[in-house]
Design an enzyme around this catalytic site. Structure first.
Site, PDB file in Angstrom:
ATOM      1  N   GLN B 238       0.826  -1.211   0.000  1.00  0.00           N
ATOM      2  CA  GLN B 238       0.000   0.000   0.000  1.00  0.00           C
ATOM      3  C   GLN B 238       0.860   1.260   0.000  1.00  0.00           C
ATOM      4  O   GLN B 238       0.357   2.357  -0.176  1.00  0.00           O
ATOM      5  CB  GLN B 238      -0.930   0.016   1.213  1.00  0.00           C
ATOM      6  N   ARG B 385      -7.966   1.024   9.064  1.00  0.00           N
ATOM      7  CA  ARG B 385      -7.506   2.324   9.551  1.00  0.00           C
ATOM      8  C   ARG B 385      -7.210   2.299  11.044  1.00  0.00           C
ATOM      9  O   ARG B 385      -7.419   3.255  11.779  1.00  0.00           O
ATOM     10  CB  ARG B 385      -8.492   3.413   9.186  1.00  0.00           C
ATOM     11  N   CYS B 386      -6.671   1.159  11.458  1.00  0.00           N
ATOM     12  CA  CYS B 386      -6.470   0.930  12.876  1.00  0.00           C
ATOM     13  C   CYS B 386      -5.367   1.783  13.462  1.00  0.00           C
ATOM     14  O   CYS B 386      -5.474   2.271  14.589  1.00  0.00           O
ATOM     15  CB  CYS B 386      -6.175  -0.541  13.084  1.00  0.00           C
ATOM     16  N   GLU B 761     -12.980   5.516   4.224  1.00  0.00           N
ATOM     17  CA  GLU B 761     -13.118   4.812   5.494  1.00  0.00           C
ATOM     18  C   GLU B 761     -14.343   5.217   6.294  1.00  0.00           C
ATOM     19  O   GLU B 761     -14.687   4.564   7.272  1.00  0.00           O
ATOM     20  CB  GLU B 761     -11.852   5.020   6.317  1.00  0.00           C
TER      21      GLU B 761
END
Ligand SMILES: Cc1cc2nc3c(=O)[nH]c(=O)nc-3n(C[C@H](O)[C@H](O)[C@H](O)COP(=O)(O)OP(=O)(O)OC[C@H]3O[C@@H](n4cnc5c(N)ncnc54)[C@H](O)[C@@H]3O)c2cc1C
Lengths: 284, 807
Positions: B238, B385-386, B761
């Site tokens: 990514q 999106r931790c 998100e």
């Protein structure tokens, strides 16, 4: 997720299958649709050195509805069960149950023979066969014998079938009256948290025959004779259903897994069995 | 219209397919026909395959590793262990969070599935057989999977490598399993506000550990060309440029000699941000063998060993006046990071942007403290999106609001509306230090409540409760509300970097002489549709049809440096870079047009796809003509060519928001739910492609459904992963997915060149509390305050059971 190496055989007839099974003993396994066996091989949980493919074996297919008698070949897929008009007419519970197995991709491959021979308490067809009082035909080196489905299952993955025997067909009498296969699962492609198969015959306002069986609530499929008996002679009203459910719950022994604890499973079983009886009665 | 009729203004706009146009995704033609090109499609002559021996234990000493039998398997060429990597100093690697992580087990293993040895073979099958043949002797150690127990004085020591280190990358460590403590806000003032308050609600909110389970697992192909000294690395990355820099720093190979390529990626969701042992081992194996080496995880490896999400225990206290005006918020998090801190948070934010936990509300004073803890679980904390922790923050505040509503005996929609930051308060300074760029929460909220007939739903719910009490039904009705505010677009270099690398992003544009173009960006699409939407931004900025613009990402030899795609940052950062680079093109085009039209630069103006002479629109030069002239005409004082580059350092984050409402039926006997209605209003500022937004929203809501209603990475007490296959790990199909109604308001970001805020998100962030609140709300009338996710059948059944709803 890569299986260990194995030898692949593709015999053309039942005799060829039996010969291979005899020759290789417990190192050999037949593969039908492969949708129970191959995952186990990929996980290396099952060690198969000789894989005997049944796809080309003559005489294992076909669905016959002849009067009262229904015969289904071991290699008939779940997809075929769903799409056979004669079968749906004669024993609609098969379609109702098969539609609740996995997803279309699995059902194109998975066979009824593999499903009932596998001995996994999570498989749906065994309880159905118990409910219908089906008979399995086994062919081995010493010829052919018939075993009642209700006598076939001994423990998880353990059945009365000998290693060198092939299950060739299933037979049962066309059921009468109302039916229901009620299954609770977490999602598509999941085995049952609890499931129940029910057939009920009615005359006038009373139940004259009833058969109740359950999936994934013990280490084997469970046919509850007492549950059926509790319904016979009643109007299948709330009290009768309660009595039948109570009887059925005495015959199960669920274990805890990711689907939930035992107490939950018993509660779901109670709900599912009750709903199956009510639905079968409403269709009788 | 014939060729002689000039197109109208509207026709010219439509022809561009620029911003606001529901342009069909250009990627889909190849994806829907199975013609994508993923890492596993990369096949090189002589390519070898790597596969891991993984630990069956969550905590054990590695007594010995015997590779002899494996080496005897036909096709096996090498078995790497930590001993082989140690001389290269590659048996450990740095994590993006400033910790370090074992590449291969160095003396002990710390989680089930940990990489122990790497088998290299001529094909996949031989590699798998080799893995089976490696004999590892372990001696088991006590296991800790509970972060609270991990902090007890006598807890087993997990990270022996850190013995004696009383401080880590984020300050002091107070216990051998403690990673950091991070604090924001004024605790004393918060305690005082809460102490003096008329009403206080307290609750422990757990956001369980889960995993995004992208359709494509992680993998790479490493190819070291010993003749030219160049290493090429294809991978599911990514952030390809970050991988190149890290690979260079670790290996000592100069950065210009490393080329990292992210081909098509089958979903990332943060799972593909980090650097995994598989990449390092494949590179080493390629250097050792001189052959390309491929490594691709299987599904179980992906679920067990790669970046998870969440595992946050959030203890909250919220206070208010009797009338429901919030006066303070206190949050303490016990954060389970697993065996290594492998998050990908900006350096100064070890708990990401968890401090957005004041949400959409005007809360005068707040405090957040986060304790990071090691346990015997897989490292990660990057996914969904931790690392930015916005999802956790939104879930926390949206649960606390519900609990406060119960405490106040007030309607939860009304409580929200009472406390929203008002439109006139923006830009708004939050108590925990953020400057919210723009918002209009009341408008969105009213629109949402009207759309679902909120009052009608509440009346129906009350009727249902009565019917249930009379024994007429076994189904309850839940109305799940959420108003979330996100913080995305990391981020300004002044406060956001990863391993020292500033979190800008970039775009480089080349206009071809015939008027088409290629643009390259530092981001990388994993399904977001960048090739579609970035071309639309450029179409509107430059006046060239989107269909004539190629977007290219993911090859570090050609793309400008960027920090990659995660955390909804592509549109806020790279999208802004694209707009800025587009404006540079336009500025030069203006000079060229003026020259060609023989007027002063200031006498021409941009009009959709051309420059026109002010006041004389019949005198114009199209961008196509300008592009041709840029290359083929000598223009005094102007260099030939038409190219531009922009590196964009955003001045602030962006703050998308939304209002979601979920209406759910729950069967109290089976725990089975049915989602009757789901309404999702998103405000992501300027909308580039409404259809792509809707697609993102549907996908994200389905992830949220999974997380809230069943998906988890569960461990037993000895650290076995209980949900390591898709049998037990819930991945919804079309069957489980409800119908969604999407809606929007538009509140542009004032600091973003095109006003866009990012949406990728939002549905995951806002969806989870909406689903979860619906479950809670169904049982509110029977006294439920808090019950942890996932709300699968048995856990919902358990709620009903504990409330005495079963006879
Ligand atoms: C994702 C997924 C979900 C599933 N969900 C369900 C579900 O909900 N309910 C359900 O019932 N099943 C489910 N299944 C299993 C599926 O129905 C299988 O196809 C079926 O259980 C086995 O049939 P098969 O033909 O594939 O048998 P195989 O996998 O080929 O064989 C299974 C076993 O039976 C033996 N065997 C096969 N045929 C014979 C024979 N004629 N004589 C003797 N032994 C034989 C084999 O040696 C093997 O031990 C699922 C499978 C998958 C992959």
């Amino acid at each position: 997720m890569i299986p260990a190496a194995f030898e692949y055989h593709r015999p053309k007839d039942v005799g060829g299958v039996i010969a291979l099974l005899q020759q290789h003993g417990d190192e050999a396994r037949v593969v039908a649709g492969g949708h129970s066996l191959i995952p186990m091989m990929k996980l290396r949980m099952t060690d198969v050195q000789h894989l005997v493919d049944l796809q080309d074996v003559a005489g294992l297919g076909g669905i016959q509805v002849a009067g009262e008698q229904i015969t289904i070949g071991a290699m008939v897929t779940q997809h075929m069960l769903i799409n056979n008009a004669d079968l749906t007419e004669a024993a609609p519970i098969l379609k109702e149950a098969a539609l609740q197995i996995a997803d279309p991709q699995v059902r194109y491959m998975g066979t009824i023979g593999g499903n009932v021979a596998n001995g996994d308490p999570g498989n749906d067809m065994p309880a159905l066969m118990l409910c219908l009082g089906a008979t399995y035909t086994l062919t081995g080196p010493n010829g052919t014998r018939k075993v009642a489905a209700r006598d076939f299952y001994e423990a998880a993955y353990v059945t009365v079938r000998e290693d060198s025997e092939l299950l060739t067909q299933l037979t049962f009498a066309a059921p009468k009256g109302g039916y229901a296969y009620e299954k609770q699962k977490r999602k598509i492609g999941d085995y049952a948290t609890a499931a129940a198969a029910v057939q009920i015959a009615r005359e006038g306002g009373l139940c004259v025959a009833a058969s109740v069986s359950m999936t994934n609530l013990s280490d084997v499929p469970v046919w509850s004779k007492a549950a059926g008996a509790a319904l016979v002679g009643t109007d299948c009203g709330p009290a009768a259903i309660r009595a039948a459910v109570d009887a059925a719950l005495k015959d199960i022994n669920p274990t805890e897994d990711n689907r939930g604890p035992v107490e939950f499973k018993r509660h779901v079983a109670k709900t599912v069995i009750g709903r199956a009886i009510a639905r079968a009665w409403s269709r009788s | 219209m014939n060729d002689l009729t000039p197109p109208t203004h509207d026709e010219r706009v439509a022809n561009l397919k620029g911003m606001g146009h529901s342009r069909k995704r250009v990627e889909d033609a190849r994806f829907t026909q199975g013609k994508g090109n993923y890492v596993d499609d990369v096949k090189l002559p002589g390519m070898l395959f790597g596969d891991f021996v993984r630990s069956p234990y969550a905590h054990a000493r590695v007594v010995s590793i015997d590779t002899a039998a494996a080496m005897a398997v036909p096709g096996v060429l090498a078995v790497l262990t930590a001993k082989d990597l140690a001389p290269l100093n590659l048996h450990w690697m740095p994590t993006l969070a400033g910790d370090k992580q074992m590449v291969l087990a160095d003396g002990k293993v710390l989680f089930q599935g940990q990489e122990v040895a790497y088998v290299v073979a001529t094909d996949r099958y031989a590699a798998a057989d080799g893995v089976e043949a490696v004999v590892v002797e372990y001696s088991e150690l006590p296991v800790v999977t509970d972060p609270f127990k991990a902090l007890e004085p006598g807890a087993p020591v997990l990270r022996e490598d850190l013995a004696g280190q009383t401080s880590g990358a984020h300050g002091a460590r107070r216990h051998h399993n403690h990673i950091f403590k991070w604090e924001v806000g004024d605790e004393a003032a918060t305690d005082q506000a809460i102490g003096e308050a008329e009403v206080v609600a307290e609750e422990m909110v757990y956001y369980h550990r889960t995993h995004p389970c992208p359709l494509e697992t992680c993998g790479c192909v490493a190819s070291m060309d010993k003749i030219n000294g160049k290493l090429t690395l294809w991978g599911t990355f990514q952030a390809p440029h970050v991988v190149r820099t890290v690979a260079s720093l670790l290996s000592g190979i100069e950065e210009h000699n490393i080329r990292v390529i992210s081909p098509d990626i089958g979903g990332g969701f943060g799972n593909k941000v980090g650097v995994y042992p598989g990449y390092i081992c494949s590179i080493v194996a390629s250097i050792v063998t001189g052959k390309p080496v491929k490594w691709v995880e299987d599904r179980m490896e992906n679920l067990m060993a790669t970046a998870f999400a969440r595992d946050y225990w959030m203890k909250g206290k919220i206070s208010a006046t009797k009338e429901g005006k919030i006066t303070g918020l206190h949050c303490h998090v016990t954060a389970d990071h697993g065996a290594f801190d492998a998050c990908a948070d900006p350096t100064k934010f070890p708990a990401g942007f968890m401090s957005i936990c004041t949400g959409s509300y005007d809360i005068p004073v707040a405090y957040l403290g986060v304790d990071g803890v090691y346990t015997n679980k897989a490292p990660g904390g990057v996914s969904y999106r931790c690392s930015f922790r916005v999802t956790e923050a939104a879930y926390f505040i949206e649960r606390m609001i519900e609990v406060l509503a119960i405490e106040l005996n007030m309607d939860a929609a009304e409580l929200r509306a009472k406390n929203f930051i008002r439109k006139d308060q923006f830009p708004y300074q939050s108590a925990l230090g953020w400057e919210y760029d723009s918002g209009d929460y009341h408008t969105a909220w009213d629109k949402a409540l009207k759309a679902v007939d909120y009052d009608g739903l509440r009346r129906e719910q009350a009727t249902r409760v009565e019917a249930f009490k009379r024994g007429e039904t076994r189904k309850l009705l839940g109305i799940g509300l959420t108003h979330f505010t996100e913080i995305v677009g990391a981020g300004p270099i002044k406060n956001c970097d990863i391993l020292g690398m500033g979190m800008f992003d970039s775009c480089e544009i080349r206009i071809h002489p015939t008027g088409s173009a290629i643009a390259r960006l530092g981001t990388i699409s994993q399904g977001q549709g960048h090739a579609t939407t970035f071309a639309q931004i450029l179409a509107s900025e430059i006046g060239i049809p989107a269909d004539s613009i190629t977007i290219e990402e993911g090859d570090t030899d050609t793309a400008p440096y960027g920090l990659g795609t995660y955390g909804s940052r592509s549109t806020p950062v790279a999208g802004a870079a694209a707009a800025m680079a587009g404006r540079k093109i336009r500025a030069k085009a203006q000079m060229i047009a003026a020259y060609l039209l023989e007027v002063h630069d200031d006498d021409v103006e941009f009009d959709v796809d051309r420059f026109v002479v002010k006041g004389a629109p019949e005198r114009f030069k199209t961008m196509k003509a300008i592009a041709y002239a840029a290359y083929n005409q000598a223009i005094p004082g102007v260099e030939p060519g038409l190219e531009a580059v922009s590196y964009y350092d955003p001045p602030n984050m962006t703050y998308p928001f939304g209002a979601y409402i979920c209406v759910m039926e729950i069967d109290v006997d089976t725990g089975v739910h049915e989602i009757r209605q789901f309404y999702a209003l998103d405000d992501c500022g300027t909308r580039i492609n409404p259809m792509v937004i809707e697609g993102q929203v549907h996908g994200g809501l389905t992830e949220a459904l999974a997380i809230a209603m069943g998906q988890e990475i569960a461990y037993d007490e000895i650290g076995n992963v209980k949900t390591g296959t898709l049998m037990d790990f819930f991945l919804p199909t079309a069957w489980e997915t409800p119908h969604y109604t999407s809606d929007h308001t538009v509140t542009p970001s004032p600091h973003h060149p095109i006003g866009a805020k990012g949406v990728g998100e939002s549905p995951n962030v806002g969806g989870v509390p909406a689903f979860s609140n619906a479950v809670h709300d169904a049982f509110r009338a029977f006294g439920l305050r808090q019950s942890h996710m996932p709300h699968d059948h048995w856990r919902i059944w358990r709620i009903a059971h504990d409330l005495g709803l079963h006879d």
